[in-house]
Design a protein around this motif. Sequence first.
Motif, PDB file in Angstrom:
ATOM      1  N   GLU A 145      29.736 -29.564  -4.212  1.00  0.00           N
ATOM      2  CA  GLU A 145      29.778 -30.869  -3.554  1.00  0.00           C
ATOM      3  C   GLU A 145      31.118 -31.569  -3.786  1.00  0.00           C
ATOM      4  O   GLU A 145      31.641 -32.243  -2.906  1.00  0.00           O
ATOM      5  CB  GLU A 145      28.665 -31.734  -4.143  1.00  0.00           C
ATOM      6  CG  GLU A 145      27.814 -32.446  -3.135  1.00  0.00           C
ATOM      7  CD  GLU A 145      26.610 -33.036  -3.840  1.00  0.00           C
ATOM      8  OE1 GLU A 145      26.761 -34.117  -4.426  1.00  0.00           O
ATOM      9  OE2 GLU A 145      25.549 -32.373  -3.832  1.00  0.00           O
ATOM     10  N   ALA A 146      31.640 -31.400  -4.998  1.00  0.00           N
ATOM     11  CA  ALA A 146      32.902 -32.054  -5.356  1.00  0.00           C
ATOM     12  C   ALA A 146      34.111 -31.271  -4.846  1.00  0.00           C
ATOM     13  O   ALA A 146      35.252 -31.693  -5.017  1.00  0.00           O
ATOM     14  CB  ALA A 146      32.977 -32.215  -6.876  1.00  0.00           C
ATOM     15  N   GLY A 147      33.852 -30.089  -4.273  1.00  0.00           N
ATOM     16  CA  GLY A 147      34.957 -29.282  -3.743  1.00  0.00           C
ATOM     17  C   GLY A 147      35.774 -28.606  -4.826  1.00  0.00           C
ATOM     18  O   GLY A 147      36.952 -28.314  -4.634  1.00  0.00           O
ATOM     19  N   VAL A 148      35.164 -28.356  -5.959  1.00  0.00           N
ATOM     20  CA  VAL A 148      35.861 -27.682  -7.059  1.00  0.00           C
ATOM     21  C   VAL A 148      35.545 -26.182  -7.017  1.00  0.00           C
ATOM     22  O   VAL A 148      34.377 -25.800  -7.011  1.00  0.00           O
ATOM     23  CB  VAL A 148      35.425 -28.265  -8.422  1.00  0.00           C
ATOM     24  CG1 VAL A 148      35.963 -27.418  -9.571  1.00  0.00           C
ATOM     25  CG2 VAL A 148      35.868 -29.708  -8.555  1.00  0.00           C
ATOM     26  N   PRO A 149      36.579 -25.341  -6.971  1.00  0.00           N
ATOM     27  CA  PRO A 149      36.306 -23.905  -6.953  1.00  0.00           C
ATOM     28  C   PRO A 149      35.669 -23.445  -8.263  1.00  0.00           C
ATOM     29  O   PRO A 149      36.084 -23.879  -9.339  1.00  0.00           O
ATOM     30  CB  PRO A 149      37.686 -23.262  -6.770  1.00  0.00           C
ATOM     31  CG  PRO A 149      38.683 -24.321  -7.099  1.00  0.00           C
ATOM     32  CD  PRO A 149      38.019 -25.653  -6.934  1.00  0.00           C
ATOM     33  N   PHE A 150      34.663 -22.606  -8.142  1.00  0.00           N
ATOM     34  CA  PHE A 150      34.017 -22.129  -9.363  1.00  0.00           C
ATOM     35  C   PHE A 150      33.571 -20.687  -9.195  1.00  0.00           C
ATOM     36  O   PHE A 150      33.468 -20.167  -8.085  1.00  0.00           O
ATOM     37  CB  PHE A 150      32.824 -23.017  -9.732  1.00  0.00           C
ATOM     38  CG  PHE A 150      31.657 -22.903  -8.786  1.00  0.00           C
ATOM     39  CD1 PHE A 150      31.622 -23.652  -7.615  1.00  0.00           C
ATOM     40  CD2 PHE A 150      30.604 -22.034  -9.063  1.00  0.00           C
ATOM     41  CE1 PHE A 150      30.554 -23.539  -6.740  1.00  0.00           C
ATOM     42  CE2 PHE A 150      29.537 -21.916  -8.194  1.00  0.00           C
ATOM     43  CZ  PHE A 150      29.514 -22.667  -7.030  1.00  0.00           C
ATOM     44  N   GLU A 151      33.327 -20.069 -10.327  1.00  0.00           N
ATOM     45  CA  GLU A 151      32.862 -18.687 -10.336  1.00  0.00           C
ATOM     46  C   GLU A 151      31.689 -18.595 -11.312  1.00  0.00           C
ATOM     47  O   GLU A 151      31.691 -19.279 -12.338  1.00  0.00           O
ATOM     48  CB  GLU A 151      34.002 -17.784 -10.811  1.00  0.00           C
ATOM     49  CG  GLU A 151      33.887 -16.340 -10.338  1.00  0.00           C
ATOM     50  CD  GLU A 151      35.064 -15.496 -10.806  1.00  0.00           C
ATOM     51  OE1 GLU A 151      34.818 -14.554 -11.581  1.00  0.00           O
ATOM     52  OE2 GLU A 151      36.206 -15.789 -10.411  1.00  0.00           O
ATOM     53  N   VAL A 152      30.716 -17.761 -10.972  1.00  0.00           N
ATOM     54  CA  VAL A 152      29.565 -17.565 -11.855  1.00  0.00           C
ATOM     55  C   VAL A 152      29.721 -16.215 -12.564  1.00  0.00           C
ATOM     56  O   VAL A 152      29.933 -15.199 -11.917  1.00  0.00           O
ATOM     57  CB  VAL A 152      28.242 -17.585 -11.059  1.00  0.00           C
ATOM     58  CG1 VAL A 152      27.048 -17.443 -11.999  1.00  0.00           C
ATOM     59  CG2 VAL A 152      28.124 -18.864 -10.241  1.00  0.00           C
ATOM     60  N   VAL A 153      29.638 -16.249 -13.871  1.00  0.00           N
ATOM     61  CA  VAL A 153      29.766 -15.016 -14.656  1.00  0.00           C
ATOM     62  C   VAL A 153      28.440 -14.770 -15.371  1.00  0.00           C
ATOM     63  O   VAL A 153      28.120 -15.435 -16.359  1.00  0.00           O
ATOM     64  CB  VAL A 153      30.924 -15.126 -15.670  1.00  0.00           C
ATOM     65  CG1 VAL A 153      31.071 -13.831 -16.452  1.00  0.00           C
ATOM     66  CG2 VAL A 153      32.230 -15.490 -14.962  1.00  0.00           C
ATOM     67  N   PRO A 154      27.654 -13.841 -14.846  1.00  0.00           N
ATOM     68  CA  PRO A 154      26.323 -13.590 -15.414  1.00  0.00           C
ATOM     69  C   PRO A 154      26.401 -13.192 -16.885  1.00  0.00           C
ATOM     70  O   PRO A 154      27.416 -12.667 -17.347  1.00  0.00           O
ATOM     71  CB  PRO A 154      25.789 -12.421 -14.581  1.00  0.00           C
ATOM     72  CG  PRO A 154      26.633 -12.383 -13.358  1.00  0.00           C
ATOM     73  CD  PRO A 154      27.964 -12.942 -13.735  1.00  0.00           C
ATOM     74  N   GLY A 155      25.333 -13.471 -17.587  1.00  0.00           N
ATOM     75  CA  GLY A 155      25.261 -13.078 -18.991  1.00  0.00           C
ATOM     76  C   GLY A 155      23.937 -12.398 -19.281  1.00  0.00           C
ATOM     77  O   GLY A 155      23.037 -12.374 -18.440  1.00  0.00           O
TER      78      GLY A 155
END
Length: 269
Positions: free
Chosen positions: A110-120
């Motif tokens: 929503e904030a337009g911040v790039p992110f990545e999900v790193v599973p654990g």
Amino acid sequence: MSDGDSVGTVYLVGSGPGDPDLLTVKAAELIEAADVVLHDKLPGPEILGQIPEGKREDVGKRAGGEWTPQEYTNRRLVELAREGKSVVRLKGGDPFVFGRGGEEAEHLAEAGVPFEVVPGVTSAIAGPAVAGIPVTHRDHASSVSFVTGHEDPTKEESAVDWDALAATGGTIVVLMGVGKLPAYTAELRDAGLGGDTPVALVERATWPGMRVATGTLDTIVDARDEAGIEPPAITVIGDVAATRDRVLAFLQNGDGQGDGHGDRGGDDA
Ligand code: SAH
């Protein structure tokens, strides 16, 4: 890592259950490279102890026992990213298994911040595993359900359908389920699960001082109290929980103490 101009990336990283050897290679590399690591207590003392204090920010329980509001964490992630920082949001286990990782992802989007999900490696599977309990087993359970034991007290109806779970005949893994153990074990018995159904509690799985208490739906509350089991702990309910007894003599990482005693119905920590 930061150049101050562009927006940094937020990495929603799962730490695994706590043993630093169970961090993924990617998680370890991102932590190493990060400008800031936002975390709570769940990654455990060993993993947190390896992160220089200067780049850690604790957004878990505060000194007074109060939780940092989720809104603060959300805001802080965006703020740091907008400063151009490389931010690791380190969460225990897998970032998208309970623990509000999904909400953080939505907020970042929503904030337009790039992110990545790193599973654990989730504690929901690894906790039972290191205690010698397979969450599925060809002879005992062909399904497994992961549920929260921590009900929102403002909810009129239970968010978890314990009747339906009892009817599946599969393994039930409860997260955040130490405090409400008496309530949901009673619900499951009322729903028709036998009082002799095996149950295990795995406290601080893979942390130093990990402990396991075992029993049945009838006896596990007493076992919890006798052992003084506290969060974080995983509750495993179902026939698979008895597998521990059959493998314990040869299990090397079963309770962190290697004493090899498997005493169903009591604390074998
Ligand atoms: N994302 C996490 C779960 C967060 S919810 C995961 O995938 O593991 C918090 C709950 O996780 C705790 O109340 C406890 O039930 C469980 N938990 C997390 N780490 C644990 C550990 N090392 N040992 C036992 N339970 C753990």
